[in-house]
Design an enzyme around this catalytic site. Structure first.
Site, short mmCIF file in Angstrom:
data_model
loop_
_atom_site.label_atom_id
_atom_site.label_comp_id
_atom_site.label_asym_id
_atom_site.label_seq_id
_atom_site.Cartn_x
_atom_site.Cartn_y
_atom_site.Cartn_z
CB CYS A 137 -0.94 0.00 1.20
SG CYS A 137 -0.11 -0.25 2.78
CG HIS B 85 -3.73 0.45 4.91
ND1 HIS B 85 -3.32 -0.37 3.88
CD2 HIS B 85 -4.80 1.16 4.42
CE1 HIS B 85 -4.09 -0.16 2.82
NE2 HIS B 85 -4.99 0.75 3.13
#
Length: 994
Positions: A454, A825
């Site tokens: 990510c 994330h």
């Protein structure tokens, strides 16, 4: 006597009168009586019991039968013979079309009087065969319950040997066809009692004959896994499983999941129907069996089954939390389904619209069950927030609903996720990422997460949304001798023209991978961005030039044009320059060095430092002997970490310091401050002008705070003393940084990660930082440039200061969710800033009037979170940390507005845009995209066919959302069906079970 009794019963006398007469007849029956009279009485009482049209008549028949069974056993045994019973069981009793429903009750009543008779064994043998035949005829739940009651009271009548196994299997088939046709609560309770009697008989048989358990379960699985078009098996089958000993569970599940004769469609059908059993109110251990089978499927890597079943059933399971009677089991199943579904956010996101309503209902219920479930549900929700961060717009209503409930710590969350995952090997689920049927409604394309990538996806999307950079990359010609840039061009082209909802950046990842990064581990997106830009810059710099150059303005000087042509694309787009000056505090000698940068790394000032009142950039004319007042004594110097600037004399023209200015991060409800030109107002009171705009609330900081801290003077003392060449020794000094050339795209990295020697990890600074949508930076320019700027009214220049203001618009924000750089994330907000009106300025230098909203807030924001792309807003960007404290802005992209300093690049970009319009891709690239789009359509057709086969195999179940809708509409009920829930009505109860 039989005639008398019949006349009395059939008479019109009141029951009280009849009862007295009947009592006399019964008393007389206790006396010795001839055989013929006994038969007459037994025939009459049998008739009354089996065909009596009132309960009173049947009661009299029963009472007389019991008297003759006690007092005339020989006659009763002779009457209650095998042939008579066979006739009753096979032909029934009563006129055709009106056969008695009480034959089994009658037989059960009479058996107690012949248990010790010589004919008992013959009767038992007959009943063993007949009950098996009866069960094979699929009797109603009521008749099946009567058989079970008979056999439970007289186990001698239970079939034996092979017939016993067949009987168990056929009894399970009967249960599978049970249906409750009534919606009345009394009828439903009666139905549940009947089912309980039948399943209780199975339990009795299994206790004495354990060898019958596994064949019975095999029959059960055959029923629920059947894919033939037929009536859906009853949820009453759940009552069978509850009596299977739990010690057999592992073996049963292992045999099922490793049986090659069971197809995926059959397994999906079976587990789907088992999950429907969570609504069965009398089942015990049902949740344990469901979870065990789900775990068994995960163990043999049947992930496609688990995914389809979870997505199709999780909402129904969730809706059952409304009912206290099944809540515990439903919550257990829900917890496993969610905690194990870790490869994608799909399952959790299906529940998001329903969570606030359910939480409100449970709070309203105010029972121990509801309170406990709320706490467990909140824990589950926070686990999902942790696993699938990056959806602030979707999660905000849910977070608001559970904000008052306890929040689990990170260790607890990691433990729950770790122990419930389908597999520890993430690559095993790589092909099961969210299947998106079509592009996002935004028209943008997502990037597939290849295993903690990510960080790369967010950077690529931010670079892609930098439209000037994207167009330049797409305009590269084939054979440009830049392999990494070519791969980026292909990736951008697919993001621009692919029909897929998300594409895989695998090829670009392998080419741009920093060699020190650990595969599969989370990385620092800022570190990756620096490495990527440096690679692209060095690749072009070493001779692999861009084939198609941007057209330069013919009005520029040869020197400037030559300088511009020698820049790489990275330098043109992201390159800026900074002057670092160091002044020795002893000899006042100043040394300076100019260096290039592609991003500014902004540290957080100490908590006790008030950056709002700090002068950030020194006026150039003050750099000289008057830069710092020589200290009167060493103590004064050492005691004052920040040197006071010389106050201007009254006769001097004001030479203000220039600070960073902002627009657009004020609190909601306040009017946006107009963009102030740094001119006369700033000259009067530059710090007050800046302070009104740039100072964030006391409990947070702003981006201008961090930039001003970055540009503010730094004292070099103690261990950090400066080696002065003039003094030829280490001396106290002061260092200041000044921007001399603003980049076209300004990249700001907020240094949130610092190394903690105690934990040996990089900890994260979670401070909220206000992000301005418009940013003004002071750029140091030559005196003649300043005069030219002032005369032409371009940009914001401070007369006599040597600085000009360059305006930047926010275009991307990369957010890190988590508390460590090694985990968490990344996702990003982006918008596409261009030079079109209102941002563009006419060539005559006269700006067109435009409101702040037109200037900054009309451009659509998007939220990029791996494969998912959605519409968003600047409000979401601004508030994300307020709602989700671990989600903090990390890397910011700003685009420079057209102005004096950047006119060359802007005009070249505008000219290229007018000449070429949208970038034209070379033939090979266009063909590759076209082929992939055709392939995608073929994949979609194949997937649709395969999925249709899977979905059609899933059992049809009642509309689960009616439960939630009913709860929403009915304010008088908590949705439960137990006294603790305050009612719920028969309709809701029927909806629960059936």
């Amino acid at each position: 006597m039989d005639k008398i009794l019949e006349a009395v019963v059939m008479s019109s006398y009141p029951n009280s009168v009849k009862q007295g007469l009947v009592r006399r007849v019964i008393e007389a029956a206790k006396q010795p009586m001839d055989s013929e009279q006994c038969w007459s009485m037994l025939e009459l009482s049998t008739k009354l019991y089996l065909t009596g049209d009132t309960k009173y008549k049947r009661e009299i028949g029963k009472e007389v039968l019991e008297v003759y069974g006690h007092y005339h056993p020989e006659e009763f045994e002779e009457f209650f013979n095998v042939r008579f019973l066979l006739s009753l069981l096979q032909e029934g009793y009563g006129p055709l079309g009106k056969r008695s429903h009480y034959v089994l009750d009658y037989i059960q009543l009479g058996l107690q009087f012949v248990l010790e008779s010589p004919s008992a064994n013959s009767i038992f043998s007959l009943l063993r065969i007949e009950v098996l035949r009866k069960v094979c005829e699929r009797p109603s739940p009521k008749q099946c319950a009567k058989i079970s009651k008979l056999l439970t009271q007289h186990p001698q009548c239970i079939p034996t040997g092979k017939h016993q196994l067949l009987f168990c299997q056929q009894l399970i088939r009967c249960i599978g066809q049970f249906q409750c046709v009534s919606e009345g609560e009394e009828e439903i309770m009666e139905f549940l009692e009947q089912v309980n009697k039948v399943s209780g008989l199975l339990q009795r048989i299994w206790r004495t004959q354990t060898s019958a358990i596994l064949p019975s379960l095999k029959e059960l699985f055959t029923i629920i896994s059947s894919t033939e078009e037929q009536e859906v098996p009853s949820n009453a089958l759940a009552s069978v499983v509850q009596f299977v000993p739990l010690e057999l569970m592992d073996g049963v599940i292992r045999n099922l999941t490793n049986d090659d004769s069971i197809t995926d469609v059959q397994m999906m059908m079976a587990i789907g129907r088992m999950i429907d059993w969570v609504s069965w109110p009398l089942g015990k251990n049902i949740d344990k069996w469901i979870i065990a089978l789900l775990k068994g499927l995960a163990a043999v890597k049947k992930f496609s089954i688990l995914i389809e079943v979870t997505l199709s059933k999780i909402e129904k399971v969730f809706s059952k939390l409304l009912y206290p009677i099944v809540r515990e089991g439903a919550l257990s199943v829900l917890q496993y389904m969610l905690l194990s579904f870790q490869h994608s956010h799909e399952a959790f996101h299906l529940l998001l619209p329903h969570i606030p309503r359910l939480v409100a209902s449970l709070k309203k219920e105010n029972s121990n069950s509801a309170t406990s479930s709320l706490e467990q549900l909140a824990e589950l929700i926070h686990c999902m927030f942790f696993r699938f961060s990056g959806f602030p717009d979707l999660y905000e209503p849910v977070l608001e609903a559970v904000k008052a409930l306890p929040i689990p710590n990170e260790d607890r969350i990691k433990h729950l996720l770790g122990q419930n995952a389908w597999t520890s090997q993430k690559n095993e689920l790589a092909c099961f990422y969210p299947r998106l049927a079509s592009k996002s409604e935004t028209g943008k394309i997502g990037l597939i997460n290849l295993g903690n990538t990510c960080y790369m996806n967010s950077i690529i999307q931010s670079l892609f949304m930098a439209s000037d950079f994207r167009h330049s990359v797409l305009n590269l010609t084939e054979g440009n001798s830049q392999p990494l840039m070519t791969k980026l061009q292909w990736l951008f082209a697919f993001l621009e023209h692919s029909q897929r909802p998300a594409i895989s950046p695998e090829s670009f990842l392998s080419a741009s991978w920093p060699p020190w990064f650990t595969p599969g581990a989370q990385q620092d997106c800022s570190e990756y961005l620096k490495y990527l830009l440096d690679r692209l810059h060095e690749e072009e710099k070493t001779g692999k030039r861009i084939y198609q150059k941007l057209k330069e303005s013919s009005l520029t000087s040869q020197a400037v044009e030559h300088h511009y042509l020698n820049k790489t694309l990275i330098e043109k787009m992201f390159g800026g320059k900074m002057m670092t000056k160091i002044r020795c505090l002893k000899c006042l000698n100043v040394s300076s060095r100019e260096e290039a940068f592609t991003d500014l790394s902004l540290a957080f000032p100490p908590s006790d430092r008030n950056v709002c009142g700090t002068t950030s950039v020194l006026p150039v004319e003050e750099i000289g002997p008057q830069f710092i007042e020589p200290p009167e004594n060493a103590g004064q110097l050492m005691g004052s970490p920040w040197i006071q600037r010389k106050a201007p004399r009254a006769s001097d023209h004001a030479a203000p310091s220039v600070s960073v200015e902002t627009l657009g991060f004020q609190e909601r409800g306040e009017a946006a401050n107009p963009i102030n030109d740094v001119g006369v107002d700033a000259a009067k009171d530059p710090l007050s002008t800046f302070g009104a705009q740039a100072c964030a609330p006391k409990d947070s900081r702003s981006v201008p705070d961090l930039i001003n801290y970055f540009l503010s003077p730094e004292r070099l003392t103690a261990e950090n003393k400066y080696h002065c060449e003039k003094c030829a020794s280490l001396q106290d000094a002061e260092k200041v940084a000044e921007l001399t050339e603003g980049p076209h795209y300004l990249i700001l990295t907020l240094l949130r990660f610092s190394f903690d020697p105690r934990t040996m990890k990089r900890k994260k600074i979670l401070d909220n930082v206000s992000i301005p949508v418009v940013l003004k930076l002071p750029i140091l320019v030559a005196p003649e440039e300043t005069e030219e700027v002032c005369q032409h009214g371009k940009d914001g220049a401070v007369p006599g200061s040597g600085f000009m203001t360059v305006v930047y618009d926010l275009c991307s924000v990369v957010v890190h969710s988590g508390i460590s750089s090694e985990s968490g994330h990344y996702y990003c907000y982006s918008r596409e800033c261009t030079d079109t009106v209102p941002h563009g300025q006419p060539r005559d230098g006269v700006p067109k009037p435009a409101s702040d909203k037109q200037l900054d807030f009309e451009i659509q924001w998007y939220l990029f979170n791996d494969t998912r792309v959605s519409f968003s807003s600047f409000e979401s960007v601004s508030n994300v940390t307020s709602f989700f404290p671990k989600d903090t802005a990390y890397v910011l992209f700003y685009r420079q507005r057209p102005g004096r300093q950047s006119c060359l690049l802007h005009e070249a970009l505008a000219e290229a845009g007018r000449l070429h319009g949208e970038p034209s891709l070379h033939k090979d690239l266009m063909e590759a995209i076209s082929k992939d789009n055709i392939l995608f359509l073929q994949e979609q057709e194949k997937e649709a066919r395969n999925r249709a086969a899977y979905i059609s195999a899933l059992p049809k179940s009642p509309l689960w959302w009616r439960d939630l809708d009913r709860d929403k509409d009915d304010d008088s009920s908590s949705g439960g069906c137990s006294p603790a829930a305050g009612g719920g009505g028969s309709g809701s109860f029927h909806g629960l079970v059936f």
